[in-house]
Write an enzyme that holds these catalytic residues in place. Sequence first.
Site, short mmCIF file in Angstrom:
data_model
loop_
_atom_site.label_atom_id
_atom_site.label_comp_id
_atom_site.label_asym_id
_atom_site.label_seq_id
_atom_site.Cartn_x
_atom_site.Cartn_y
_atom_site.Cartn_z
N PRO A 129 6.17 -33.47 -13.03
CA PRO A 129 6.22 -34.83 -13.08
C PRO A 129 6.73 -35.71 -11.90
CG PRO A 129 7.67 -33.81 -14.74
CD PRO A 129 7.40 -32.84 -13.51
N GLU A 130 5.57 -36.47 -11.59
CA GLU A 130 5.78 -37.32 -10.48
C GLU A 130 5.75 -38.84 -11.27
OE1 GLU A 130 3.53 -36.58 -6.90
OE2 GLU A 130 3.07 -34.57 -7.60
#
Length: 271
Positions: A2-3
Amino acid sequence: MPELPEVEVTRRGFADRIVGARIESVRIGKPLRWALMVLPQALVGRRVREVRRRGKYLLIDLDRGLLLLHLGMSGSLRFDIHLPEPGVHDHFDLVTELGTLRLNDPRRFGAVVYVDDEEAPWALKLLGGLGMEPLGDAFDLDAFHAGLKKRRTAIKQVLLAGDVVVGVGNIYASEALFMAGIRPTLSAARISRPRAAKLHAAVREILARAVEKGGSTLRDFSNVDGQNGYFQLEATVYGRAGEPCRVCGTPIRQMKQGQRSTYYCPHCQKS
DNA sequence: AAAAGCCCCTGGATGC
DNA sequence: TGCATCCAGGGGCTTT
């Protein structure tokens, strides 16, 4: 995984559905990166006020105190009125009257931390050093360029570090540098004003576009309803080693920077 | 103070 | 089929 885009997609997926809900119980599975810092029982009866994002952190404001959630490398959240029995990688359930928020994280690099307020020591430690938010008005070009000028390391590393701008992880760093035509190994301090402006715009565009596409699903990520993202399908360089550049046809190269893979086009990103 | 490495952990892909 | 090795979206901590 997850960015910023994946975290934002996650946030949007459940924020409006959980606000106002009373916490009925909390279930803890295997330990995550840090302990919860509060007895789960103490959260029962509190209500969710708001769900915000800061960098790659989710902030769940309660009527007293707040939870800081981080998805680490392999985390994802689900939210539903009713969820099945927790599996081995479901490490945290926040059961509310409007539904259950569940954190699934196989690698357990994620975190759930409770703090009384944003000035608490743990909040300052986790959030205090974060740079500018790239989406929205706070992402100032002058400040961005000034931040780059202080750093002699490779620009890719500076983007990942998160102290100049937050939310740019390994996928989007390579993508933004390609869009800006900048070689990932170039010293951040040597980036000219016009090129800093291009990069500034590229970071915004890439991240905003990725949010629109529901993020990138490589392995573990899915939104709170279990749906995948699609941005990975339009990646220009990330994960495309040896494949032709979409602009000039030159084979995309892969290299290591700080134990992480970097992808770039040697022709489009000459320097 | 900045930069470079190490490490946390699990699972999937690849190779012998 | 079995086992070893490598790799993966992050980032805090320790060492240079």
